[in-house]
Design a protein around this motif. Structure first.
Motif, mmCIF file in Angstrom:
data_model
loop_
_atom_site.group_PDB
_atom_site.id
_atom_site.type_symbol
_atom_site.label_atom_id
_atom_site.label_comp_id
_atom_site.label_asym_id
_atom_site.label_seq_id
_atom_site.Cartn_x
_atom_site.Cartn_y
_atom_site.Cartn_z
ATOM 1 N N UNK A 76 -13.387 -15.861 -8.748
ATOM 2 C CA UNK A 76 -14.446 -16.867 -8.644
ATOM 3 C C UNK A 76 -15.804 -16.246 -8.984
ATOM 4 N N UNK A 77 -16.075 -15.071 -8.449
ATOM 5 C CA UNK A 77 -17.360 -14.406 -8.722
ATOM 6 C C UNK A 77 -17.530 -14.090 -10.195
ATOM 7 N N UNK A 78 -16.419 -13.743 -10.863
ATOM 8 C CA UNK A 78 -16.488 -13.419 -12.287
ATOM 9 C C UNK A 78 -16.437 -14.676 -13.168
ATOM 10 N N UNK A 79 -16.162 -15.818 -12.557
ATOM 11 C CA UNK A 79 -16.061 -17.059 -13.316
ATOM 12 C C UNK A 79 -14.804 -17.130 -14.174
ATOM 13 N N UNK A 80 -13.764 -16.443 -13.766
ATOM 14 C CA UNK A 80 -12.496 -16.425 -14.502
ATOM 15 C C UNK A 80 -11.527 -17.353 -13.770
ATOM 16 N N UNK A 81 -11.414 -18.574 -14.279
ATOM 17 C CA UNK A 81 -10.595 -19.575 -13.604
ATOM 18 C C UNK A 81 -9.283 -19.854 -14.321
ATOM 19 N N UNK A 82 -9.169 -19.444 -15.590
ATOM 20 C CA UNK A 82 -8.008 -19.815 -16.385
ATOM 21 C C UNK A 82 -6.711 -19.216 -15.856
ATOM 22 N N UNK A 83 -6.787 -18.085 -15.160
ATOM 23 C CA UNK A 83 -5.570 -17.478 -14.618
ATOM 24 C C UNK A 83 -5.635 -17.345 -13.095
ATOM 25 N N UNK A 84 -6.379 -18.237 -12.479
ATOM 26 C CA UNK A 84 -6.530 -18.251 -11.026
ATOM 27 C C UNK A 84 -5.193 -18.521 -10.319
ATOM 28 N N UNK A 85 -4.245 -19.104 -11.040
ATOM 29 C CA UNK A 85 -2.956 -19.421 -10.420
ATOM 30 C C UNK A 85 -2.213 -18.165 -9.972
ATOM 31 N N UNK A 86 -2.442 -17.044 -10.628
ATOM 32 C CA UNK A 86 -1.719 -15.830 -10.247
ATOM 33 C C UNK A 86 -2.173 -15.296 -8.891
ATOM 34 N N UNK A 87 -3.449 -14.962 -8.706
ATOM 35 C CA UNK A 87 -3.811 -14.504 -7.357
ATOM 36 C C UNK A 87 -3.645 -15.613 -6.319
ATOM 37 N N UNK A 88 -3.878 -16.862 -6.744
ATOM 38 C CA UNK A 88 -3.689 -17.982 -5.819
ATOM 39 C C UNK A 88 -2.240 -18.139 -5.400
ATOM 40 N N UNK A 89 -1.324 -17.954 -6.332
ATOM 41 C CA UNK A 89 0.105 -18.049 -6.012
ATOM 42 C C UNK A 89 0.552 -16.932 -5.085
ATOM 43 N N UNK A 90 0.078 -15.711 -5.360
ATOM 44 C CA UNK A 90 0.404 -14.595 -4.479
ATOM 45 C C UNK A 90 -0.187 -14.826 -3.082
ATOM 46 N N UNK A 91 -1.386 -15.374 -3.020
ATOM 47 C CA UNK A 91 -2.005 -15.692 -1.731
ATOM 48 C C UNK A 91 -1.170 -16.721 -0.981
ATOM 49 N N UNK A 92 -0.725 -17.752 -1.672
ATOM 50 C CA UNK A 92 0.101 -18.784 -1.024
ATOM 51 C C UNK A 92 1.406 -18.206 -0.493
ATOM 52 N N UNK A 93 2.022 -17.313 -1.255
ATOM 53 C CA UNK A 93 3.250 -16.675 -0.778
ATOM 54 C C UNK A 93 2.996 -15.880 0.503
ATOM 55 N N UNK A 94 1.920 -15.095 0.513
ATOM 56 C CA UNK A 94 1.612 -14.282 1.695
ATOM 57 C C UNK A 94 1.308 -15.156 2.909
ATOM 58 N N UNK A 95 0.567 -16.234 2.698
ATOM 59 C CA UNK A 95 0.266 -17.160 3.801
ATOM 60 C C UNK A 95 1.554 -17.807 4.299
ATOM 61 N N UNK A 96 2.433 -18.185 3.378
ATOM 62 C CA UNK A 96 3.704 -18.814 3.781
ATOM 63 C C UNK A 96 4.539 -17.848 4.626
ATOM 64 N N UNK A 97 4.576 -16.563 4.240
ATOM 65 C CA UNK A 97 5.311 -15.586 5.042
ATOM 66 C C UNK A 97 4.726 -15.503 6.445
ATOM 67 N N UNK A 98 3.415 -15.467 6.521
ATOM 68 C CA UNK A 98 2.744 -15.359 7.824
ATOM 69 C C UNK A 98 3.046 -16.578 8.689
ATOM 70 N N UNK A 99 2.925 -17.762 8.118
ATOM 71 C CA UNK A 99 3.137 -19.015 8.872
ATOM 72 C C UNK A 99 4.615 -19.155 9.266
ATOM 73 N N UNK A 100 5.518 -18.931 8.306
ATOM 74 C CA UNK A 100 6.941 -19.072 8.618
ATOM 75 C C UNK A 100 7.406 -18.006 9.606
ATOM 76 N N UNK A 101 6.830 -16.822 9.526
ATOM 77 C CA UNK A 101 7.172 -15.763 10.479
ATOM 78 C C UNK A 101 6.767 -16.149 11.890
ATOM 79 N N UNK A 102 5.594 -16.748 12.024
ATOM 80 C CA UNK A 102 5.144 -17.196 13.354
ATOM 81 C C UNK A 102 6.027 -18.336 13.863
ATOM 82 N N UNK A 103 6.429 -19.217 12.963
ATOM 83 C CA UNK A 103 7.256 -20.356 13.374
ATOM 84 C C UNK A 103 8.688 -19.908 13.708
ATOM 85 N N UNK A 104 9.142 -18.831 13.081
ATOM 86 C CA UNK A 104 10.520 -18.381 13.294
ATOM 87 C C UNK A 104 10.685 -17.676 14.640
ATOM 88 N N UNK A 105 9.593 -17.232 15.230
ATOM 89 C CA UNK A 105 9.703 -16.529 16.511
ATOM 90 C C UNK A 105 9.770 -17.466 17.663
#
Length: 117
Positions: free
Chosen positions: A88-117
């Protein structure tokens, strides 16, 4: 909920391991993307090592060292939040899906891990 946690965690491990290898090998797309975002080339080894450590930590979490898995998930969430912010700071939005997708995966692991306990 536990099967979903295991599947999402394994996908996240594989994705982060693959991109860590690409970072460590200096793959062309990694070099181009990091230059566009303004990440110094000398940082790539460290960034790849962090992604690899996150993948290894998630795997350890699945193997029973739960606190390591949780710490790895938090670390990956913070890492990829930083990557999204860098784009965002660099204004590079065309490939934002890659870091955004990795972020979503990490958040999903965190949320599902909490729900699984």
């Amino acid at each position: 909920m536990y099967p979903a946690f295991v599947i999402v965690t394994l996908v996240t491990v594989l994705a982060n391991a693959a991109i860590a290898v690409a970072d460590l090998r200096g793959a062309g797309f990694v070099l181009a993307n990091s230059a566009e975002v303004g990440v110094p080339r000398g940082w790539l080894w460290w960034l790849g090592a962090l992604k690899g450590a996150g993948a290894a930590g998630l795997l350890l979490g699945l193997l029973g060292v739960v606190w390591v898995g949780e710490a790895a998930a938090v670390g990956l969430v913070l890492f990829f939040m930083g990557a999204v912010i860098a784009h965002v700071r660099a204004g590079v939005y065309r490939n934002m899906a890659f870091p955004g997708g990795f972020l979503c995966l990490a958040v999903a692991v965190l949320v599902l891990g909490a729900a699984a306990r």
